[in-house]
Design a protein around this motif. Structure first.
Motif, PDB file in Angstrom:
ATOM      1  N   THR B 132     -96.911  31.300  12.792  1.00 59.05           N
ATOM      2  CA  THR B 132     -97.905  30.828  11.822  1.00 59.05           C
ATOM      3  C   THR B 132     -99.304  30.754  12.432  1.00 59.05           C
ATOM      4  O   THR B 132    -100.256  30.416  11.730  1.00 59.05           O
ATOM      5  N   LEU B 386     -90.867  27.151  12.492  1.00 56.45           N
ATOM      6  CA  LEU B 386     -90.962  27.027  11.045  1.00 56.45           C
ATOM      7  C   LEU B 386     -90.299  28.238  10.417  1.00 56.45           C
ATOM      8  O   LEU B 386     -90.412  29.356  10.919  1.00 56.45           O
ATOM      9  N   ARG B 389     -93.309  28.787   5.677  1.00 50.72           N
ATOM     10  CA  ARG B 389     -94.694  28.570   6.113  1.00 50.72           C
ATOM     11  C   ARG B 389     -95.420  27.585   5.200  1.00 50.72           C
ATOM     12  O   ARG B 389     -96.230  26.784   5.661  1.00 50.72           O
ATOM     13  N   GLU B 391     -94.272  25.047   3.075  1.00 48.70           N
ATOM     14  CA  GLU B 391     -93.845  23.645   3.120  1.00 48.70           C
ATOM     15  C   GLU B 391     -93.585  23.187   4.550  1.00 48.70           C
ATOM     16  O   GLU B 391     -93.125  22.066   4.769  1.00 48.70           O
ATOM     17  N   GLU B 392     -93.858  24.047   5.509  1.00 49.70           N
ATOM     18  CA  GLU B 392     -93.731  23.723   6.938  1.00 49.70           C
ATOM     19  C   GLU B 392     -92.335  23.191   7.280  1.00 49.70           C
ATOM     20  O   GLU B 392     -92.174  22.137   7.876  1.00 49.70           O
ATOM     21  N   ARG B 417     -86.515  22.105   1.020  1.00 46.76           N
ATOM     22  CA  ARG B 417     -87.849  22.456   0.514  1.00 46.76           C
ATOM     23  C   ARG B 417     -88.299  23.850   0.975  1.00 46.76           C
ATOM     24  O   ARG B 417     -89.411  24.256   0.646  1.00 46.76           O
ATOM     25  N   TRP B 422     -96.330  27.423  -2.180  1.00 51.98           N
ATOM     26  CA  TRP B 422     -97.204  28.356  -2.886  1.00 51.98           C
ATOM     27  C   TRP B 422     -96.599  29.745  -3.066  1.00 51.98           C
ATOM     28  O   TRP B 422     -96.750  30.376  -4.106  1.00 51.98           O
ATOM     29  N   CYS B 423     -95.952  30.270  -2.022  1.00 50.58           N
ATOM     30  CA  CYS B 423     -95.490  31.661  -2.112  1.00 50.58           C
ATOM     31  C   CYS B 423     -94.153  31.748  -2.828  1.00 50.58           C
ATOM     32  O   CYS B 423     -93.652  32.848  -3.059  1.00 50.58           O
ATOM     33  N   MET B 427     -91.998  34.673   1.425  1.00 50.57           N
ATOM     34  CA  MET B 427     -92.072  34.912   2.867  1.00 50.57           C
ATOM     35  C   MET B 427     -90.815  34.447   3.600  1.00 50.57           C
ATOM     36  O   MET B 427     -90.535  34.925   4.687  1.00 50.57           O
TER      37      MET B 427
END
Lengths: 89, 468
Positions: B132, B386, B389, B391-392, B417, B422-423, B427
């Motif tokens: 990341t 991670l 990416r 929601e970490e 989660r 967002w994605c 990913m």
């Protein structure tokens, strides 16, 4: 393609070429990161480059969460680095 | 703000351009929707192509035809537009669209008798600690910066992952003046020969591309490190290097072989993932493609299990730009027939194109057999890396979800989660799939279901469909 566009990043003057994306202009200007994550406060920049990953989000003229890899720079844009959700939470 | 057409084509890469041209030349009213500024998709990127010397169905000829059809209003071409939802309204399908991120409020609803999905693919990343960090990006990301923006992501770059696309990315970077520290290839493709590799990769682009890539690497003395993998990217606020290791045939790092390559950017990619949001919304039947990834099932006419919904190109399985183009031609011909028009492709031309589809699909299967993703990454990935990416979410939390009893991808997502940001899992889904080891299409399809494929203002969602 010599027309230069002027915009600002956090108030600092930057330039871009006509048609260039915000991400392209920022990287050309030496920035690799313009967002910090909301849990771990880590820096992020371009990852997928084609609008799929949403990692390169940035605030443009007050509008949060614009994908810098897709959005084109326009003359006079006020671009701001983004923290967390982008809504000041 | 509502419009209507016979055929809505979503995506203006090789498949969508080919489909639009055939459908429009057959007399259909075509609307072509694309996220990009210009037709061409990720492969051609709106490049100014020298016009083809002869009329035909190669990409430059099709791109020229499309320009003329758009100018003649036979194709309603909508660039910088995202199709975010697809729904059924009686016999017709409705495509909901919005403008780009600076025009989110510009929404429309397009009614169509037939919809052709040609939404392409994005890179398949796999997680490792440090992936990341700013400066680490996908091969497609590096290509888009260099080819689309004329900006180098760094001065000294490591290109890593698996597949012939690594060579294409490295060659692009070299051509534009970057130093490529190494190409780090996890598989060992030179079991056969360079010639075999060239045969395999010719379908990914113009024939002979691979020879050019290999020559560029040799000229710049770039090491091609086969059976090597990045185990960690190093750096605090941006990448400063990668730790790589030799791996065994199953991709487990071999102890004692680790070393550090200094760099200021990294390009990674392990093949590609088809963009399937819209197909999932309508419940189109899915299969696992030759590369193990999810794909839409289609018949010889490029028809999906959903009436009126066709698909072409990477959505039907990762196959490269030539497979996409010829499948687009077939889809355009099918759409013409479904719209009660005589197809612009003669039966014999269509027969030839179908044979090409079969040939490129065979070729893609060979490619995937040469550059598979091996299981060893799963038990060698660090727990604190991670995976999601957005929601970490670290690898450990996905494993906890499985330990708690999750037996399908959707439950893993809800518990960990991973995939909820967002994605929407684009990913991380492939990696989560690998980590969990579920072998159930329905489970994966559940996790890839996105009722809205990109964020849309609430006002736009409130817009009612018009009577078809």
């Amino acid at each position: 393609m010599s027309d230069e566009i002027r915009f600002t990043l956090d108030g600092e003057g930057m330039t871009a070429r006509t048609g260039q994306s915000i991400a392209g202009a920022l990287i050309a200007g030496g920035a690799m990161s313009w967002r910090r994550t909301r849990f771990d406060d880590r820096p992020r920049g371009v990852f997928c480059g084609i609008g799929a990953c949403f990692d390169c989000l940035i605030t443009v003229n007050g509008e949060a969460n614009v994908r810098a890899c897709l959005a084109q720079v326009r003359e006079g844009d006020r671009v701001e680095r983004q923290e967390g959700t982008g809504y000041g939470e | 703000m509502a419009s209507d057409c016979d055929v809505a084509v979503i995506g203006a890469g090789a498949a969508g351009v080919a489909a639009s041209v055939v459908a429009a030349r057959s007399g259909c009213r075509v609307t072509l929707i694309d996220v990009g500024d210009r037709p061409g998709g990720q492969y051609y990127r709106g490049a100014d192509l020298s016009p083809s010397p002869r009329a035909g169905v190669d990409y430059p000829a099709l791109a020229g035809d499309l320009d003329r059809l758009v100018a003649a209003h036979a194709v309603d071409y909508r660039p910088r537009t995202t199709a975010y939802a697809l729904e059924r309204a009686g016999q017709r399908l409705l495509v909901r669209t919005r403008g780009d991120d600076r025009h989110r409020q510009d929404v429309d609803i397009i009614g169509a008798g037939t919809v052709i999905l040609a939404t392409g693919a994005f890179d398949r990343p796999l997680p490792f600690p440090g992936w990341t960090l700013p400066g680490v990006m996908t091969g497609g990301g590096a290509q888009s910066l260099v080819k689309g923006q004329h900006v180098l992501p760094g001065r000294r770059i490591v290109v890593a992952g698996t597949g012939p696309f690594l060579l294409a990315v490295a060659a692009t970077l070299l051509e534009h003046g970057a130093e490529v520290a190494a190409v780090v290839e996890a598989n060992d493709p030179v079991v056969g020969s360079v010639r075999q590799l060239r045969g395999l990769t010719s379908g990914l682009g113009k024939a002979g591309d691979l020879g050019r890539f290999i020559a560029a690497l040799a000229r710049h003395r770039v090491p091609y490190l086969r059976r090597h993998r990045i185990v960690e990217a190093l750096g605090e606020d941006r990448v400063t290097g990668v730790r790589i290791a030799r791996v065994d045939a199953d991709w487990h790092p071999i102890p004692g072989t680790e070393r550090v390559l200094e760099c200021d950017a990294v390009s990674v990619g392990f093949g590609f993932v088809a963009q399937l949001d819209l197909a999932a919304q309508l419940g189109a039947r899915m299969i696992r493609g030759a590369d193990g990834g999810l794909a839409v099932e289609v018949d010889d006419d490029q028809a999906t299990s959903v009436p009126g919904l066709l698909a072409a190109g990477e959505t039907t399985g990762i196959g490269g730009v030539e497979a996409a183009r010829v499948e687009g031609l077939v889809a355009g011909a099918t759409a013409a027939v479904l719209s009660d028009h005589a197809s612009a492709l003669t039966p014999s031309a269509l027969e030839r194109v179908r044979r090409q589809v079969a040939r490129w699909r065979r070729f893609a299967a060979g490619l995937h057999a040469t550059f598979p993703v091996r299981d060893g990454w799963v038990d060698s990935v660090r727990e604190d890396s991670l995976v999601c990416r957005c929601e970490e979410v670290p690898v450990s939390r996905v494993r906890e979800a499985v330990a708690l009893g999750a037996r399908d991808a959707r439950t893993v997502k809800l518990l960990s989660r991973a995939g909820m940001g967002w994605c929407q899992g684009r990913m991380c889904a492939a990696a989560v799939d690998g980590l969990c080891g579920f072998d159930d299409i329905a489970s994966l399809q559940g996790a890839s279901y996105r009722p809205v494929s990109v964020p849309v203002p609430l006002g736009a969602l409130a817009a009612e469909p018009v009577e078809g």
